[in-house]
Design an enzyme around this catalytic site. Sequence first.
Site: not given
Length: 342
Positions: A81, A183, A219
Amino acid sequence: MKTIDWDSLGFNFVETKSMYHAECQENGSWKNGGLKPSDNISISPAAGVLNYGQGVFEGMKAYRTSKNRVVLFRPEMNAKRFAISLKRLCMPEIEVDYFLNAVEEIVLDNIDYIPPFGRGSLYIRPVAWGTAPTLGVKPATGYTFMIYVCPAGPYFTGDIKPLNLYVTHDYQRAAPKGTGNVKAIGNYSSSLYPLSMAKKNGYDEVIYLNAENEKLVEEVGSANIFAVKDNVLKTPKLAGSILPGVTRQSVITLAKEKLGLNVQETDLTLEELLVADEVFCTGTAVIVTSVGKITLDNTEYIINKNAIGPIADKLRSTILGIQREEHEDSFGWLQEVQQSKE
Ligand SMILES: Cc1ncc(COP(=O)(O)O)c(C=O)c1O
């Protein structure tokens, strides 16, 4: 090393022995990677990260298990990620093995800061920033990769209470083709205001809706969301604006393989959420935590009588059991951090 009172640890910055540091020039490779004593760093006020938010991060944990081993949970997923986040923000690639070796090195050097079994974890924060001076809006010419670690207590102390969440129509977290699926530090700066408003009004966190269609749930500020109805477990599909959580992926696998549930990564509508048998959040910090109340447009909806749901409870204990080495790690998710493998 200062004595640490393991029982009073929260989630606050505590300086440890060392930090990992590496540098890279644009189009170059990462150099001088290694440990340094923990300290403040010096940075140009014109650094890309400070002016244009060219920065990404990860969040993971190392902890002691019931077998007195120090382990990481699926660290290669964080490494992958991180690589995707770097690419999206025009930053030089960090290979999975480079990332994982750096994580192991910093954990081993700070092993004395890992709380005893059951009393918390060593939170690991890899970051990468554009650090060369960058006056115009463009990618920086020089980059820094650092990892710092911090002993952290359990996210919840005492009894775990179901969360009280607020659905916002006033703010969106991420647009469909934006940076919500990585992120990027900017995703989190823009969530500070909605979060502080929600906290001021007594809520634990915010539920964000799809920016294109506010009828769909996306989310929670720093966790993924799931809803159960008639033994079907639904979670919003990864369509570009949702972070692909490591815990989300693990819960999907456990729900299918261990609980035999019908799991659907699909659209999750607000209506479905509000009439669900159970709603829960997943993340490295919250693990699996039930949601007991959801407020939408001044109406409070109570989910599962504001109690911990049986499916959330089972998933939480299964994942914790694997992490603590009290259940078999049948998917090979744990990676031991060991002294010298050469
Ligand atoms: C926006 C967001 N969603 C979901 C998660 C959960 O991801 P993970 O399970 O990898 O911690 C996080 C935490 O990293 C997050 O910041």
